[in-house]
Motif scaffolding. Structure first.
Motif, PDB file in Angstrom:
ATOM      1  N   ALA A  17      -0.182 -11.633 -10.988  1.00  0.00           N
ATOM      2  CA  ALA A  17      -1.811 -11.181 -10.726  1.00  0.00           C
ATOM      3  C   ALA A  17      -2.820 -11.735 -11.887  1.00  0.00           C
ATOM      4  O   ALA A  17      -3.934 -11.884 -11.627  1.00  0.00           O
ATOM      5  N   GLY A  20      -3.039 -15.286 -12.244  1.00  0.00           N
ATOM      6  CA  GLY A  20      -3.587 -15.504 -11.055  1.00  0.00           C
ATOM      7  C   GLY A  20      -5.120 -15.971 -11.012  1.00  0.00           C
ATOM      8  O   GLY A  20      -5.630 -16.540 -10.199  1.00  0.00           O
ATOM      9  N   ASP A  26      -2.676 -12.349  -2.188  1.00  0.00           N
ATOM     10  CA  ASP A  26      -2.826 -10.547  -2.420  1.00  0.00           C
ATOM     11  C   ASP A  26      -1.284 -10.557  -3.111  1.00  0.00           C
ATOM     12  O   ASP A  26      -0.187 -10.616  -2.443  1.00  0.00           O
ATOM     13  N   PRO A  27      -1.255 -10.009  -4.413  1.00  0.00           N
ATOM     14  CA  PRO A  27       0.244  -9.521  -5.010  1.00  0.00           C
ATOM     15  C   PRO A  27       0.964  -8.720  -4.205  1.00  0.00           C
ATOM     16  O   PRO A  27       2.061  -8.738  -4.369  1.00  0.00           O
ATOM     17  N   GLY A 105      -0.713 -14.411  -7.431  1.00  0.00           N
ATOM     18  CA  GLY A 105      -0.429 -13.098  -6.983  1.00  0.00           C
ATOM     19  C   GLY A 105       0.853 -13.292  -5.989  1.00  0.00           C
ATOM     20  O   GLY A 105       1.951 -12.934  -6.079  1.00  0.00           O
ATOM     21  N   THR A 299      -9.667 -13.721 -15.957  1.00  0.00           N
ATOM     22  CA  THR A 299      -9.194 -12.574 -15.198  1.00  0.00           C
ATOM     23  C   THR A 299      -9.966 -11.289 -15.272  1.00  0.00           C
ATOM     24  O   THR A 299     -10.265 -10.873 -16.478  1.00  0.00           O
ATOM     25  N   THR A 310      -8.114  -9.074  -7.744  1.00  0.00           N
ATOM     26  CA  THR A 310      -8.151 -10.338  -7.030  1.00  0.00           C
ATOM     27  C   THR A 310      -9.599 -10.619  -6.532  1.00  0.00           C
ATOM     28  O   THR A 310     -10.483  -9.569  -6.632  1.00  0.00           O
TER      29      THR A 310
END
Length: 364
Positions: A17, A20, A26-27, A105, A299, A310
């Protein structure tokens, strides 16, 4: 080769994540699916790239669609198997292994569900070293590897095989199909030989995800700063710190698009940072400077826990740190920037490597 257990997936999902850059699904959902598959079928063999024979056949598997939809439209669980088996049937050949197409994720962990269920090995690599929103945006594409044949499967039992003349046409047809499938679907793509994978994939991605996740976990145990731990593993930079003051998010043509405004906190008082995204965070900028842009990684981490946030999870009031992480060197080539540079996404400035942007600001 080593075996990946359910306990390993906790660290892998957390680190994935981070890489990502806000996207990749969604992780938490991907981790739950993978853990359940491993508990039911046993650990997954993780292969080093060098362990592949040149004529092995490898097919990445993933989810396609808008991450914000995936939060409410939970996969049934066997869609990814249907996509993979449709590919194998179409090719008429046994597939040696699967891999993650991106370090995102859900898309880093959901191939483990397939590998566990079918007893396949998973290659320690991916096609980006991060996550990107469109199919052509892989290092495999820089070297001319075709995304097709490309298969899609949904929770209603529908499967599709797409054959196209280039990867941009694959993106157009597959995106339209995924919208009809409910804005999310599972896929198999980029069938390639072991030789092609060794030349064109980003090696060691799953291991890097696990090192990042472990660094965050151990920082908590030792009462160290988890964000400093992430910077230590990734070689990244802290770009901004503050509180989410506004978030605009919408689903457009199968993508989650929007922007977030962060008001400055400690060390960044009287400043604001705008984050723009299309599934993934693409640009971080203040009123006067671009702090970082695609293809470098942006991130957003929770300022206290260091856990990645996210695009679909961003909320007003979150206190966050914004980090920049240098991208894989292949993204900085002319062909790489043609695929994922800021001008591809419609921005009117040229790409400048993250390290140069940071050095310039420190010299001011």
């Amino acid at each position: 080769m080593r075996m990946i257990t359910a306990a390993d997936l906790e660290e892998i999902a957390l680190g994935a994540a981070v890489l990502g850059t806000g996207g990749g699904g969604d992780p938490y959902i991907g981790k739950l699916l993978a853990i359940e598959a491993i508990r039911r079928h046993g650990p997954v063999r993780l292969l080093d790239v060098d362990a592949l024979d040149d004529d092995d056949l490898i097919v990445p598997t993933a989810m396609m669609g808008a991450p914000s939809v995936m939060v409410e439209k939970i996969p049934r669980g066997d869609e990814i198997i249907h996509a993979f088996q449709t590919m194998e049937h179409f090719l008429g050949r046994k597939i040696t292994a699967t891999m993650s197409i991106e370090a995102g994720g859900l898309n880093s962990t959901t191939p483990f569900s397939l590998a566990a269920a079918l007893g396949l090995p998973l290659v320690d690599a991916d096609g980006m070293g991060r996550a990107f929103p469109e199919i052509p945006m892989v290092t495999l594409g820089i070297d001319g590897i075709s995304a097709s044949p490309f298969t899609l499967a949904d929770e209603k039992g529908n499967t599709l095989v797409i054959n196209t003349s280039d990867n941009h046409w694959t993106e157009r047809f597959a995106r339209t199909a995924s919208i009809e499938m409910g804005c999310s679907a599972m896929l198999a793509c980029f069938p390639m030989t072991g030789r092609q994978l060794k030349q064109s994939a980003v090696p060691g991605t799953i291991s890097l995800c696990q090192r990042i996740g472990r660094a965050i976990r151990e920082a908590h145990q030792r009462k160290h700063n988890p964000i400093d731990a992430v910077l230590g593993v990734t070689g990244g930079y802290r770009l901004f710190r503050g509180k989410i003051a506004d978030i605009q998010r919408r689903t457009v043509r199968g993508f989650t698009r929007g922007d977030a405004l962060i008001t400055g906190g400690e060390g960044y008082a009287e400043q604001e940072c705008q984050i723009q995204f299309q599934n993934e965070y693409l640009v971080a900028r203040t009123a006067t400077d671009v702090l970082a842009s695609s293809p470098d990684l942006i991130t957003i981490l929770d300022a206290e826990t260091g856990e990645p946030i996210t695009t679909e999870a961003l909320r007003y009031g979150f206190r966050v740190d914004v980090l920049g992480i240098p991208c894989d060197r292949r993204w900085r080539t002319p062909r790489g920037l043609e695929l994922v540079g800021p001008q591809y996404f419609g921005y009117d400035f040229a790409y400048v490597p993250l390290e140069d942007r940071v050095a310039a600001r420190r010299g001011q």
